[in-house]
Design a protein around this motif. Structure first.
Motif, PDB file in Angstrom:
ATOM      1  N   ALA A   1       0.825  -1.278   0.025  1.00 23.81           N
ATOM      2  CA  ALA A   1       0.084   0.041   0.034  1.00 23.81           C
ATOM      3  C   ALA A   1       0.684   1.321  -0.054  1.00 23.81           C
ATOM      4  O   ALA A   1       0.434   2.192  -0.511  1.00 23.81           O
ATOM      5  CB  ALA A   1      -0.934   0.044   1.123  1.00 23.81           C
ATOM      6  N   GLY A   2       2.088   1.265   0.826  1.00 22.98           N
ATOM      7  CA  GLY A   2       2.880   2.231   0.719  1.00 22.98           C
ATOM      8  C   GLY A   2       3.530   2.624  -0.601  1.00 22.98           C
ATOM      9  O   GLY A   2       3.634   3.905  -1.039  1.00 22.98           O
ATOM     10  N   TRP A   3       3.893   1.384  -1.382  1.00 26.87           N
ATOM     11  CA  TRP A   3       4.761   1.899  -2.581  1.00 26.87           C
ATOM     12  C   TRP A   3       3.509   2.261  -3.589  1.00 26.87           C
ATOM     13  O   TRP A   3       3.702   3.022  -4.264  1.00 26.87           O
ATOM     14  CB  TRP A   3       5.201   0.230  -3.171  1.00 26.87           C
ATOM     15  N   PHE A   4       2.421   1.439  -3.832  1.00 29.28           N
ATOM     16  CA  PHE A   4       1.259   1.736  -4.858  1.00 29.28           C
ATOM     17  C   PHE A   4       0.798   3.210  -4.202  1.00 29.28           C
ATOM     18  O   PHE A   4       0.365   4.048  -5.228  1.00 29.28           O
ATOM     19  CB  PHE A   4       0.226   0.682  -4.766  1.00 29.28           C
ATOM     20  N   GLY A   5       0.558   3.476  -3.272  1.00 32.39           N
ATOM     21  CA  GLY A   5       0.134   4.929  -2.725  1.00 32.39           C
ATOM     22  C   GLY A   5       1.107   5.884  -2.976  1.00 32.39           C
ATOM     23  O   GLY A   5       0.746   6.893  -3.835  1.00 32.39           O
ATOM     24  N   THR A   6       2.343   5.924  -2.865  1.00 29.13           N
ATOM     25  CA  THR A   6       3.421   6.962  -3.218  1.00 29.13           C
ATOM     26  C   THR A   6       3.519   6.994  -4.843  1.00 29.13           C
ATOM     27  O   THR A   6       3.524   8.012  -5.375  1.00 29.13           O
ATOM     28  CB  THR A   6       4.824   6.485  -2.744  1.00 29.13           C
ATOM     29  N   ASN A   7       3.420   5.838  -5.566  1.00 28.97           N
ATOM     30  CA  ASN A   7       3.558   5.919  -6.945  1.00 28.97           C
ATOM     31  C   ASN A   7       2.272   6.555  -7.474  1.00 28.97           C
ATOM     32  O   ASN A   7       2.298   7.372  -8.423  1.00 28.97           O
ATOM     33  CB  ASN A   7       3.653   4.434  -7.584  1.00 28.97           C
ATOM     34  N   PHE A   8       1.061   6.309  -7.096  1.00 31.30           N
ATOM     35  CA  PHE A   8      -0.053   6.918  -7.344  1.00 31.30           C
ATOM     36  C   PHE A   8      -0.070   8.543  -7.104  1.00 31.30           C
ATOM     37  O   PHE A   8      -0.348   9.405  -7.844  1.00 31.30           O
ATOM     38  CB  PHE A   8      -1.352   6.426  -6.736  1.00 31.30           C
ATOM     39  N   LEU A   9       0.549   8.810  -5.914  1.00 37.80           N
ATOM     40  CA  LEU A   9       0.791  10.414  -5.593  1.00 37.80           C
ATOM     41  C   LEU A   9       1.745  11.037  -6.690  1.00 37.80           C
ATOM     42  O   LEU A   9       1.238  12.167  -6.762  1.00 37.80           O
ATOM     43  CB  LEU A   9       1.192  10.286  -3.978  1.00 37.80           C
ATOM     44  N   VAL A  10       2.616  10.435  -6.727  1.00 38.40           N
ATOM     45  CA  VAL A  10       3.869  10.862  -7.714  1.00 38.40           C
ATOM     46  C   VAL A  10       3.252  11.238  -9.413  1.00 38.40           C
ATOM     47  O   VAL A  10       3.299  12.132  -9.904  1.00 38.40           O
ATOM     48  CB  VAL A  10       4.936  10.026  -7.729  1.00 38.40           C
ATOM     49  N   ALA A  11       2.466  10.026  -9.790  1.00 36.14           N
ATOM     50  CA  ALA A  11       1.936  10.210 -11.015  1.00 36.14           C
ATOM     51  C   ALA A  11       0.818  11.334 -10.823  1.00 36.14           C
ATOM     52  O   ALA A  11       0.683  12.075 -11.892  1.00 36.14           O
ATOM     53  CB  ALA A  11       1.241   8.796 -11.162  1.00 36.14           C
ATOM     54  N   LYS A  12       0.031  11.526 -10.013  1.00 35.21           N
ATOM     55  CA  LYS A  12      -1.043  12.195  -9.812  1.00 35.21           C
ATOM     56  C   LYS A  12      -0.592  13.983  -9.804  1.00 35.21           C
ATOM     57  O   LYS A  12      -0.831  14.661 -10.523  1.00 35.21           O
ATOM     58  CB  LYS A  12      -1.945  12.075  -8.656  1.00 35.21           C
ATOM     59  N   ARG A  13       0.502  14.200  -9.030  1.00 32.45           N
ATOM     60  CA  ARG A  13       0.940  15.347  -8.661  1.00 32.45           C
ATOM     61  C   ARG A  13       1.850  15.831 -10.183  1.00 32.45           C
ATOM     62  O   ARG A  13       1.793  16.927 -10.519  1.00 32.45           O
ATOM     63  CB  ARG A  13       1.942  15.318  -7.661  1.00 32.45           C
ATOM     64  N   ALA A  14       2.538  14.814 -10.862  1.00 32.18           N
ATOM     65  CA  ALA A  14       3.063  15.099 -12.062  1.00 32.18           C
ATOM     66  C   ALA A  14       2.161  15.612 -13.111  1.00 32.18           C
ATOM     67  O   ALA A  14       2.570  16.292 -13.857  1.00 32.18           O
ATOM     68  CB  ALA A  14       4.070  13.668 -12.400  1.00 32.18           C
ATOM     69  N   SER A  15       1.109  14.801 -13.279  1.00 30.16           N
ATOM     70  CA  SER A  15       0.007  15.165 -14.200  1.00 30.16           C
ATOM     71  C   SER A  15      -0.550  16.667 -13.861  1.00 30.16           C
ATOM     72  O   SER A  15      -0.884  17.441 -14.985  1.00 30.16           O
ATOM     73  CB  SER A  15      -1.032  14.029 -14.225  1.00 30.16           C
ATOM     74  N   GLU A  16      -0.769  16.732 -12.517  1.00 32.23           N
ATOM     75  CA  GLU A  16      -1.392  18.156 -12.285  1.00 32.23           C
ATOM     76  C   GLU A  16      -0.172  19.476 -12.595  1.00 32.23           C
ATOM     77  O   GLU A  16      -0.491  20.404 -13.016  1.00 32.23           O
ATOM     78  CB  GLU A  16      -1.651  18.242 -10.695  1.00 32.23           C
ATOM     79  N   GLU A  17       1.033  18.884 -12.304  1.00 34.19           N
ATOM     80  CA  GLU A  17       2.169  19.897 -12.611  1.00 34.19           C
ATOM     81  C   GLU A  17       2.092  20.233 -14.023  1.00 34.19           C
ATOM     82  O   GLU A  17       2.415  21.291 -14.594  1.00 34.19           O
ATOM     83  CB  GLU A  17       3.568  19.562 -12.153  1.00 34.19           C
ATOM     84  N   SER A  18       2.121  18.934 -14.874  1.00 33.12           N
ATOM     85  CA  SER A  18       2.007  19.553 -16.252  1.00 33.12           C
ATOM     86  C   SER A  18       0.907  20.072 -16.865  1.00 33.12           C
ATOM     87  O   SER A  18       1.066  21.034 -17.695  1.00 33.12           O
ATOM     88  CB  SER A  18       2.317  18.052 -17.044  1.00 33.12           C
TER      89      SER A  18
END
Length: 100
Positions: free
Chosen positions: A70-87
């Protein structure tokens, strides 16, 4: 008492996490652990309601294997979401710059 063991396990994950997870500027060091601890606590509650006994090994295996996942998938989801929002934000800034 059993929740204290889950908290101690989350502390161990906090010590190991920075060496295992990829470094990112999108989250702090305690975010993966907080995701894992939240998932582990919620899963423990759900499994308790489902009738798993605390003395059974299954509840421990399920929770202890799910927390790092859950920690791994949660952080990967968070990174992907924030990267898409930044772009998306960067694209919107560029569009505003061209319109002026």
């Amino acid at each position: 008492m059993e929740i204290l063991i889950i908290i101690a396990y989350a502390a161990i994950l906090a010590m190991v996490g920075p060496f295992v997870l990829a470094k990112s500027d999108h989250y702090g060091k305690l975010v993966p652990v907080s995701i894992a601890l939240s998932a582990g606590s919620a899963l423990w509650l759900i499994l308790t309601w489902a009738g798993f006994s605390y003395s059974s090994a299954w509840i421990w295996f399920i929770v202890m294997l799910t927390m790092p996942a859950a920690g791994w998938f949660g952080t990967n989801f968070l990174v992907a979401k924030r990267a898409s929002e930044e772009s998306r934000e960067l694209a919107s800034i560029r569009l505003r710059g061209k319109a002026q």
